[in-house]
Design an enzyme around this catalytic site. Structure first.
Site, short mmCIF file in Angstrom:
data_model
loop_
_atom_site.label_atom_id
_atom_site.label_comp_id
_atom_site.label_asym_id
_atom_site.label_seq_id
_atom_site.Cartn_x
_atom_site.Cartn_y
_atom_site.Cartn_z
CE LYS A 141 -2.00 -1.35 3.77
NZ LYS A 141 -1.31 -2.65 3.89
CB THR A 142 3.72 2.28 2.11
OG1 THR A 142 3.01 1.97 3.30
CG2 THR A 142 4.53 3.54 2.32
CD GLU A 358 8.68 -33.68 10.00
OE1 GLU A 358 7.83 -33.43 9.11
OE2 GLU A 358 8.59 -33.21 11.16
CG ASP A 433 1.81 -32.71 13.36
OD1 ASP A 433 2.11 -31.70 12.70
OD2 ASP A 433 2.56 -33.69 13.51
P1 ADP Z 1 2.21 -2.05 3.17
O1 ADP Z 1 2.28 -0.56 3.19
O2 ADP Z 1 1.04 -2.57 2.42
O3 ADP Z 1 2.34 -2.68 4.51
P2 ADP Z 1 4.70 -1.73 1.86
O4 ADP Z 1 4.34 -0.90 0.69
O5 ADP Z 1 5.29 -1.01 3.02
O6 ADP Z 1 3.46 -2.59 2.33
O7 ADP Z 1 5.66 -2.90 1.37
C1 ADP Z 1 6.97 -3.01 1.85
C2 ADP Z 1 7.93 -3.34 0.74
O8 ADP Z 1 7.62 -4.59 0.17
C3 ADP Z 1 7.86 -2.36 -0.41
O9 ADP Z 1 8.70 -1.27 -0.18
C4 ADP Z 1 8.34 -3.20 -1.58
O10 ADP Z 1 9.73 -3.27 -1.63
C5 ADP Z 1 7.82 -4.57 -1.23
N1 ADP Z 1 6.54 -4.78 -1.89
C6 ADP Z 1 5.34 -4.91 -1.28
N2 ADP Z 1 4.36 -5.11 -2.18
C7 ADP Z 1 4.94 -5.09 -3.40
C8 ADP Z 1 4.45 -5.23 -4.73
N3 ADP Z 1 3.16 -5.42 -4.97
N4 ADP Z 1 5.35 -5.16 -5.75
C9 ADP Z 1 6.65 -4.97 -5.50
N5 ADP Z 1 7.17 -4.83 -4.27
C10 ADP Z 1 6.34 -4.89 -3.21
ZN ZN Z 2 4.25 -33.51 12.57
MG MG Z 3 2.75 0.55 4.82
#
Ligand code: ADP
Ligand code: ZN
Ligand code: MG
Length: 563
Positions: A141-142, A358, A433
């Site tokens: 999202k960020t 296992e 398990d």
């Molecule tokens: P959220 O804000 O949803 O918790 P972030 O945007 O902070 O997630 O994700 C953290 C990092 O993970 C990003 O900076 C990126 O490097 C990687 N990442 C997460 N989602 C993606 C995506 N869809 N494509 C590429 N990289 C991603």
């Molecule tokens: Zn087991």
């Molecule tokens: Mg975030």
């Protein structure tokens, strides 16, 4: 001058002039007495006695002063929003975001608006002011919010809502005011409020310790600011949350965050695309197949996949390699799911028991129709586990058939059944398990209506929705509750009997698998088939003419037994 015949003086210890000699030369009678060194003077005893206490008290006063001004006195009204301009390398664009194409598609419109506002305004339309990104942590999202700004080439102002909670009343609101002022001054621009739920929780519902007023004030300020401008000014507010359900309704009203973009965990193709983004600058060996890694990682989100690539690169570097190889990824995946390998010295008997345990899981995974393919089995101790069997669906799943669930229960019981068969005794090793087994069996009965006696109905009371099954009370009579227990036990017992029986019949394969494991610690899918002489699951299913459960959509992580 005054004629003195008697005087006394303290001679400091560090005096070096030969005073004694001088006095003796002049016939002075010396009456010397050493000052008692062990006896500290009054101020010395004060410092030694109370100094530490004084220091501590002073420190507390200083700290509490600092805390109460909260950095606020000095930065009050001045937003700490981080501002990302389109500065070359720092800039994130849609190319860096993968696997969440739907969300990207919806945000394309926002990008287009920021670039060509006149196109939208020509017909009198207004753009949404607020867009809420909703999705699990780590889904990107960020990243997506930054990419919108980067793609549109506009400044990005971000603020994390959780920062407000620690601040004194009034500071959060002042920051919000300033944030919007700055953004408007450099419009078109994006404002991003991360973790909106930290301040945007529905009001009235139990105040979280302290900071309640502050939250409310900050929230009100956000609402005021959002009402106070219209999107024609070219400022769009993005916010992220993983809990849209707890947000205050006021935030979601028209003219505020009235658009919602869901950011889903990536499916198999999405995971492959994300892996491609993060391996752009990683030298990969020829044997690395990102598509198959994507297939082996159901449930992982973007942030975890990035972490996986990073772990694999570190693993390869530690081995002195120039390229990251397939087994580096395998090791990284194990490490991420179970923690780093432990140098735990198991005694041979314990190690053998683990190998049988296992092997029991793995063998039943191969034998029971409808099971997910067994993909790897290991007796390398990691984190809390002594060994693990990885069974992964051929594709992501969204729904589960009854035979599939039974197959899961049977193979989960395989560890215990193998121990019982080989040693005649059982251990505590099957705890997780058994937990998994009870959970699935219970859900089959109360949620999915998979028993004859209770019929196809849900027996979970609505207020228990979302609680772990063990805490859920049936919304029914005591008699029904008894029946539920009976049915759950029935399912588990029948599955256990089947597990025992299958293992007894396939004892030679069980022995072969266990001794191969003792020898090489980890076996992959091909090695497991070779050692046991069995066919891959899919072919067995075809031979038995039993339908394989339909593969579909996104799903929770595969079926792993770690012990
Ligand atoms: P959220 O804000 O949803 O918790 P972030 O945007 O902070 O997630 O994700 C953290 C990092 O993970 C990003 O900076 C990126 O490097 C990687 N990442 C997460 N989602 C993606 C995506 N869809 N494509 C590429 N990289 C991603
Ligand atoms: Zn087991
Ligand atoms: Mg975030």
């Amino acid at each position: 001058a005054h004629n003195v015949t008697r005087f006394s003086s303290v001679r400091p210890a560090f005096a070096t002039s030969n005073l004694e000699q001088l006095l003796q030369d002049h016939g002075v009678v010396i009456n010397a007495r050493a000052l008692d060194e062990g006896q500290p003077t009054w101020w010395e005893s004060l410092v030694y006695g109370f100094g530490p206490t004084l220091l501590l008290v002073g420190g507390f006063i200083w700290l509490s002063r600092r805390a109460s001004s909260g950095g606020g006195m000095f930065t009050m009204g001045q937003s700490r929003a981080k501002r990302y301009e389109d500065a070359g390398a720092e800039r994130v664009t849609f190319d860096d975001v993968a696997g969440i194409e739907d969300a990207k598609g919806e945000l394309m419109e926002v990008v287009d608006f920021l670039r060509h506002p006149e196109k939208y305004q020509r017909l009198g339309g207004t753009m949404p002011k607020g867009v809420l990104l909703v999705g699990a942590p780590g889904t990107g999202k960020t990243l997506l919010a930054r990419a919108v700004a980067g793609q549109a080439g506009v400044p990005f102002f971000s603020l994390s809502a959780s920062e407000f909670i620690e601040m004194i009343v009034g500071v959060g609101a002042a920051r919000v005011r300033d944030l919007f002022k700055q953004a408007r001054a450099s419009a078109p621009a994006i404002i991003f409020i991360d973790e909106l739920d930290a301040i945007g929780r529905a009001r009235g519902g139990g105040a979280i310790m302290g900071g309640h007023d502050e939250r409310e004030q900050t929230l009100n300020q956000i609402l005021t600011e959002m009402d106070g401008f219209d999107s024609r000014q070219g400022v769009i507010v993005l916010a992220a949350t993983n809990r849209a359900d707890v947000l205050d309704a006021a935030l979601l009203r028209p003219g505020r965050f009235d658009r919602r973009v869901m950011v889903h965990p990536p499916d198999r193709l999405g995971r492959a695309a994300i892996l491609r983004v993060h391996t752009r600058r990683v030298p990969l060996a020829g044997d690395v197949d990102l598509d198959s890694i994507a297939a082996e990682t159901p449930g992982l989100v973007g942030a975890e996949l990035r972490n996986l690539v990073n772990e694999a690169a570190l693993t390869a570097a530690r081995k002195g390699r120039d390229q990251v190889q397939r087994d580096d990824f395998a090791e990284a995946l194990e490490k991420i799911s179970l923690g780093p390998a432990r140098h735990l010295l198991l005694n041979p008997a314990e190690r053998q028991r683990t190998a049988y345990h296992e092997s029991g899981h793995a063998l039943l995974g191969l034998l029971v129709p409808g099971s997910d393919p067994v993909h790897r089995v290991t007796i390398v101790p990691r984190g809390m586990s002594l060994g693990a069997t990885y069974q992964l669906p051929t594709d992501d799943r969204t729904s589960y058939s009854e035979p599939y669930l039974r197959a899961r229960i049977i193979s989960a019981l395989g560890g215990r059944a193998a121990e019982k068969l080989v040693y005649g005794t059982v251990t505590t090793g099957a705890e997780s398990d058994l937990q998994q087994v009870s959970e699935i069996a219970r859900r089959m009965v109360v949620r999915w209506g998979m028993t004859e006696s209770l019929g196809p109905m849900s027996l979970v009371s609505p207020q228990d929705e979302g609680l772990p099954p063990s805490l859920q009370r049936p919304s029914s009579s005591e008699a029904t509750a008894e029946l539920i227990d009976l049915e759950v036990r029935g399912i588990v017992k029948a599955c256990y009997a089947e597990a025992e029986q299958l293992l007894a019949v396939h004892r030679p394969q069980l022995d072969a698998l266990a001794s191969a494991l003792l020898q090489s610690e980890s076996l992959d899918a091909a090695e497991i088939l070779r050692v046991t002489g069995l066919q891959p699951r899919a072919e067995l299913d075809a031979a038995l003419d039993r339908p394989v459960p339909p593969p579909a959509g996104a799903a929770p992580a595969g079926e792993n037994h770690s012990d």
